[in-house]
Design a protein around this motif. Sequence first.
Motif, PDB file in Angstrom:
ATOM      1  N   TYR A  10       0.808  -1.228   0.000  1.00 14.82           N
ATOM      2  CA  TYR A  10       0.000   0.000   0.000  1.00 14.82           C
ATOM      3  C   TYR A  10       0.843   1.281   0.000  1.00 14.82           C
ATOM      4  O   TYR A  10       0.347   2.346  -0.334  1.00 14.82           O
ATOM      5  CB  TYR A  10      -0.915   0.048   1.236  1.00 14.82           C
ATOM      6  N   ASN A  11       2.060   1.172   0.428  1.00 13.31           N
ATOM      7  CA  ASN A  11       2.921   2.358   0.551  1.00 13.31           C
ATOM      8  C   ASN A  11       4.290   2.077  -0.044  1.00 13.31           C
ATOM      9  O   ASN A  11       5.025   1.219   0.450  1.00 13.31           O
ATOM     10  CB  ASN A  11       3.100   2.747   2.025  1.00 13.31           C
TER      11      ASN A  11
ATOM     12  N   ASP B 285      -1.060   4.694   1.078  1.00 19.40           N
ATOM     13  CA  ASP B 285      -2.343   4.080   1.434  1.00 19.40           C
ATOM     14  C   ASP B 285      -3.219   3.761   0.229  1.00 19.40           C
ATOM     15  O   ASP B 285      -4.413   4.096   0.195  1.00 19.40           O
ATOM     16  CB  ASP B 285      -3.110   5.011   2.406  1.00 19.40           C
ATOM     17  N   GLU B 286      -2.617   3.143  -0.735  1.00 16.83           N
ATOM     18  CA  GLU B 286      -3.378   2.785  -1.934  1.00 16.83           C
ATOM     19  C   GLU B 286      -2.788   1.481  -2.452  1.00 16.83           C
ATOM     20  O   GLU B 286      -1.563   1.355  -2.547  1.00 16.83           O
ATOM     21  CB  GLU B 286      -3.208   3.890  -2.969  1.00 16.83           C
TER      22      GLU B 286
END
Lengths: 277, 146
Positions: free
Chosen positions: A115-116, A122-123
Amino acid sequence: MYAPRFLTVMLFLFAILTANMATAEEDEFQWNIAAELGFVHSPSIIKGAEQSDFSDFIFLNIWLEAYYKGFFIQTNNYRNSGVVGRTELGYEILVEDDYEIDFIYKSYFAGFDQYNAGAVIDELIEELEGIDERKYSPHAGLRYMRYFDKSVAWIDVAYELFGGYHNGWVVDTFYNRVYEIRNWDISVGGGATYFSDKTTDYFFGIDANEVALNRPVYETGSGYRVELESSAQYPISQDWLFTIGATYSHFSNSIANSPIVARQNVIRFRLSVSYVF
Amino acid sequence: MYFNCNGIAVTLVILLFSGWAKSTFAQQQSDIGEIQSELIAQPNKCVAINQGRACFAKVNVSWTLDRPANICLVDSLKSRPLFCWQNVLSGRYLYNMEADKDVQLRLVVVEKAAKQALSDMAIAQTTIKVSWLYKTNSRKRRWRLF
């Protein structure tokens, strides 16, 4: 297995016990805080972590540098990576006119997960989906820093001492020369970093549980990075500093061939203004 | 318009040793006191990165008088005038500054510019302040860009 850790701890303790305490001037508390706003083009070596939105190219850093009784902290509080990734802690064990030996505690690679990574926060990053988290894992070790008239050279020998994530070694060398041309500071530097197989494998290896389509098991072996860097600084006023510069990085095949690595060569560019408090 | 200040200084020394030099000097002092002048330096600040480092600047210096006079522009850090003008009302000078402390520029009337007293006879003066971004010249610094 524990020999390197034991050796590093012993070296550090020995160094502290035999430390040549800093001079009176260095006992004084010194600090610097600067806020830096700028543009950065920084292609990530990690797949799927590229800059895409306009905001990815704009950065705001808070730099904190503090020195007291031999202890020092140099922090780049980068909005994307947080304090941990850019903090350099240290202690001046021996300080002479033309060289010093420091205990150093810093990260040589930024951690990442699915995610990072790089510019992504945060995706879910498709290319990294399902990988284990690579944690920030600072190395602890010794730095020998040699000062010349207008240049500096250093070598760090550091071991991942406290985290226990991979127990790998890093040997980092760099040379930087500053040319003072009127009110400009023009810096030219270059260096090489050796990463032990454990360090490299922790960040760029692929374990069986991480295997996916186009992501086979991968064991890295040891690796290296060679860097060339040039930058220029100009004092716009008593409080504002202009900086422009570029860094070229070349990674070894052992790193570049990893299924999660996007490229072997990276050119980063940075342009900023800093307010110095 | 430039002329040799040294020649005038020599002349002045001769006059000072003549019988009527004293009264002439007094008269000139009085005249000078009446000259209204303005001296402007742009920029009037120079910033270098680290404390103690010499600061470089190209400073536009301009000056005006309310009546013609023989004038020299003097840098407080140098022994010789930067430039001199003869019988003029105004002047400009591009000053290439290199200094690690404040520089005081002065306009002095040439007739009184004896070598030993240049700095005491300013009819106008302005200061170019030298300052530094980092107030300490620590060898600790950010050595890497990224």
